[in-house]
Scaffold this motif. Structure first.
Motif: not given
Length: 255
Positions: A117-129, A131-147
């Motif tokens: 069980r983890l809380t994961v904060i990331t600025n990586g879009i693919y990284t967040a995607l 992890l999204r299917d693991n119900p034990l992991i809460t994913v928080i995506l940092l807001g920002g600009v994508i280039r």
């Protein structure tokens, strides 16, 4: 295909082909020539390409080596071994911070299979995607600009969340490293964000294959002294490894 993804693919196509006609790019990207010309106009204004009559070439200022899809394929075996060693540092209930690098995405592929069980904060879009299917992991995506050419959110727009959570470990990588300059990256906007991420974390763990050693990049986001643990492969320079250990930085080798 989304706008950002389409323009990234256009850049990669131009990088591999050298140049292309509007007709070729339109067929490749699956949009009309009118839409494609609008894309090319915007990309030229951003300094990414140069247009000529009926087509386009990639700008000399753009380094294809910095595209995520290119970096992701490099030193794949080493990255996998390094990620496995990093997974040993993860324990139940942690709040961890992951950057948007290709090495950390490899690490995320392991995390998503772990019964932890983890809380994961990331600025990586693919990284967040990843992890999204693991119900034990809460994913928080940092807001920002994508280039174009990147899969990481940049800038400090969404960094308030970093002040609201106790972050146990930041796992990061770098495009270059020297003892003098520390961990470096090639994008100044992502460097600003990664500095904030480092400052917000109780421990800094760096996942970095041996090709990054004694390599400079645009700007530093962490001094060597800020590193707690470095995980690398067995081709890393012995002299630098010894220096790091003398600085009380734990060096682990992924095998």
């Amino acid at each position: 295909m989304f706008l950002i993804e389409r323009r990234k693919k256009i850049l990669e196509f131009l990088s591999s082909q050298g140049k292309a006609t509007v007709k070729e790019l339109s067929s490749f990207s699956g949009v009309t020539e009118v839409t494609l010309r609008n894309d090319l106009k915007t990309m030229e204004e951003e300094g990414l390409i140069k247009r000529f009559h009926g087509g386009a070439i990639i700008s000399e200022q753009v380094d294809p080596e910095n595209f995520f899809s290119v970096r992701e394929q490099k030193n794949q075996n080493q990255k996998s071994d390094i990620a496995k060693r990093a997974a040993e540092l993860v324990t139940n209930g942690q709040c961890i911070l992951l950057d948007g690098s290709s090495t950390i995405r490899e690490f995320a592929k392991l995390l998503k299979t772990m019964p932890v069980r983890l809380t994961v904060i990331t600025n990586g879009i693919y990284t967040a995607l990843e992890l999204r299917d693991n119900p034990l992991i809460t994913v928080i995506l940092l807001g920002g600009v994508i280039r174009v050419g990147s899969t990481a959110l940049e800038g400090t727009l969404g960094t308030n969340i970093l002040n609201q959570l106790k972050i146990d470990i930041m796992f990061t990588s770098a495009s270059g490293f020297t003892i003098k300059d520390g961990l470096m990256d090639f994008n100044v906007y992502e460097v600003d964000l990664k500095k904030r991420m480092v400052e917000s974390s109780a421990k800094l763990v760096t996942l970095m294959d041996s090709s990054k050693f004694d390599t400079s990049s645009l700007a530093s986001f962490a001094a060597t002294e800020q590193m707690d643990i470095l995980i690398t492969d067995n081709n890393a320079p012995a002299e630098i490894i010894a220096q790091l250990r003398n600085m009380n930085i734990d060096v682990l080798i992924g095998e």
